[in-house]
Motif scaffolding. Sequence first.
Motif, PDB file in Angstrom:
ATOM      1  N   GLY A  66      12.296   9.912  30.712  1.00 17.67           N
ATOM      2  CA  GLY A  66      10.872  10.006  30.989  1.00 17.67           C
ATOM      3  C   GLY A  66      10.159  11.065  30.177  1.00 17.67           C
ATOM      4  O   GLY A  66      10.778  11.984  29.632  1.00 17.67           O
ATOM      5  N   PHE A  67       8.832  10.939  30.112  1.00 23.89           N
ATOM      6  CA  PHE A  67       8.007  11.927  29.428  1.00 23.89           C
ATOM      7  C   PHE A  67       6.653  12.001  30.121  1.00 23.89           C
ATOM      8  O   PHE A  67       6.207  11.049  30.783  1.00 23.89           O
ATOM      9  N   THR A  68       5.999  13.141  30.001  1.00 22.98           N
ATOM     10  CA  THR A  68       4.710  13.333  30.650  1.00 22.98           C
ATOM     11  C   THR A  68       3.644  12.503  29.946  1.00 22.98           C
ATOM     12  O   THR A  68       3.801  12.110  28.789  1.00 22.98           O
ATOM     13  N   HIS A  69       2.547  12.262  30.622  1.00 21.80           N
ATOM     14  CA  HIS A  69       1.491  11.403  30.101  1.00 21.80           C
ATOM     15  C   HIS A  69       0.869  11.955  28.820  1.00 21.80           C
ATOM     16  O   HIS A  69       0.411  11.179  27.973  1.00 21.80           O
ATOM     17  N   ASP A  70       0.872  13.279  28.669  1.00 21.34           N
ATOM     18  CA  ASP A  70       0.314  13.874  27.458  1.00 21.34           C
ATOM     19  C   ASP A  70       1.330  13.984  26.324  1.00 21.34           C
ATOM     20  O   ASP A  70       1.007  14.428  25.226  1.00 21.34           O
ATOM     21  N   GLY A  71       2.591  13.584  26.576  1.00 18.11           N
ATOM     22  CA  GLY A  71       3.605  13.602  25.535  1.00 18.11           C
ATOM     23  C   GLY A  71       4.096  14.987  25.166  1.00 18.11           C
ATOM     24  O   GLY A  71       4.766  15.156  24.141  1.00 18.11           O
ATOM     25  N   GLN A  72       3.825  15.978  26.011  1.00 19.45           N
ATOM     26  CA  GLN A  72       4.253  17.347  25.715  1.00 19.45           C
ATOM     27  C   GLN A  72       5.670  17.635  26.204  1.00 19.45           C
ATOM     28  O   GLN A  72       6.417  18.379  25.572  1.00 19.45           O
ATOM     29  N   ASP A  73       6.046  17.029  27.333  1.00 19.20           N
ATOM     30  CA  ASP A  73       7.341  17.314  27.952  1.00 19.20           C
ATOM     31  C   ASP A  73       8.156  16.024  28.104  1.00 19.20           C
ATOM     32  O   ASP A  73       7.595  14.964  28.406  1.00 19.20           O
ATOM     33  N   TYR A  74       9.462  16.149  27.920  1.00 17.94           N
ATOM     34  CA  TYR A  74      10.369  15.010  28.032  1.00 17.94           C
ATOM     35  C   TYR A  74      11.559  15.424  28.895  1.00 17.94           C
ATOM     36  O   TYR A  74      12.060  16.553  28.781  1.00 17.94           O
ATOM     37  N   ILE A  75      12.010  14.514  29.739  1.00 18.52           N
ATOM     38  CA  ILE A  75      13.191  14.759  30.570  1.00 18.52           C
ATOM     39  C   ILE A  75      14.125  13.564  30.436  1.00 18.52           C
ATOM     40  O   ILE A  75      13.809  12.462  30.881  1.00 18.52           O
TER      41      ILE A  75
END
Length: 375
Positions: free
Chosen positions: A340-349
């Motif tokens: 997964g990744f945040t909606h703004d594309g800054q963080d990924y897990i």
Amino acid sequence: MKKGRLLIVLGVLGLLGVFGFLVNNVRQEKEFKNQERITKKSQTNHHQQHHSVKKQETAVATIDRNQQLDQLLQKVGFNGTALIVKNQQIVLRKGYGTANQAQQTANTSQTLFPIASTEKALIATSILQLDQQHRLSVNDPINKYLPGFPNGSQIKLRNFLTHTSGIVGRAEDNQNKSLDQMIAEIEHNGVHRPLGSWQYEDSNYTVLVKVLEKVTHESFKKYLMQHVFKPAGIETVGYVNQNFSGLKNASIGYLKQNNQLTAVTIPNFSQLYGVSDMYMSVTSMYQFDWALKNKKLLDAAHLQLMFTPGSSSHYGMGFYNDPGLIVNRGYVAGWVISNGFTHDGQDYILLFSNVKDKQLSLGKLNSEILQILRK
């Protein structure tokens, strides 16, 4: 007379001297430029080699820059490989536990995992690329490609992408099956739910793989290599068969019960053709996510289409659009994948586990990791 001849000789010698000077200057200038070119080429080659080595080292290195995240994964007993990005910088890429219990092989940043149903995101990307190129439309009815399909004039490609086709699907067993055989079974079993109602079903994407191959006149594997893997820079990827465990860096899938690990028998992956038969390293999946989110694979309009839920389930096309993360998940034979990744594309897990543990929810773990990243 003698004086005149002497002047002529001196004049000729002077001209020869000037000519020689000019020729020498031209030669020196050529030699200088040639040397400059060689030097620049050498510097370029050195830069390219350095970049290549750096890229290779970056792709396989363990990164441990967030103690809180590391401690959390150890505390919950996570067994697998994690890759976590904060503000577009990898803060954790590390293996935990064992890849192979019998051989006591540790999980590392290079360990290979079957990615299970997260593969559907790559098929969805491919179909949307074809829509973007006007080679098909997601609003095409399925009978345009499979004339005998039940309710084929009403079910659109987008219904298969969003799992809202209403098809029964097919039961997966351990026999070798071709794609055409599986399509025949899906058609035979027909529909049993209203069009538009959501039910997650592998067979939806089996149908899409057939459409993909029919439109492109090549296997989905060849298409992905050229139009997804290469643009994303993915090199560590392949397809699972009965010999997977013999590959270097391969993991074994386990079921954890009463603190005991039991190896799970792998299924016949011919029946998971295009829907759950791919393996990757965690870095390869991150490269796909990054390329997708940064519009290297789809334009903005198709990316929005992909992430728009097609029902109340939050499922778009290959991904769930949840409040915290755009995420997909997969499970096959002991391997559990969360990407997964945040909606703004800054963080990924990215959490790739080779242990199915009922006591550990990767969804809950995602939430805890996200809280740490937002501090």
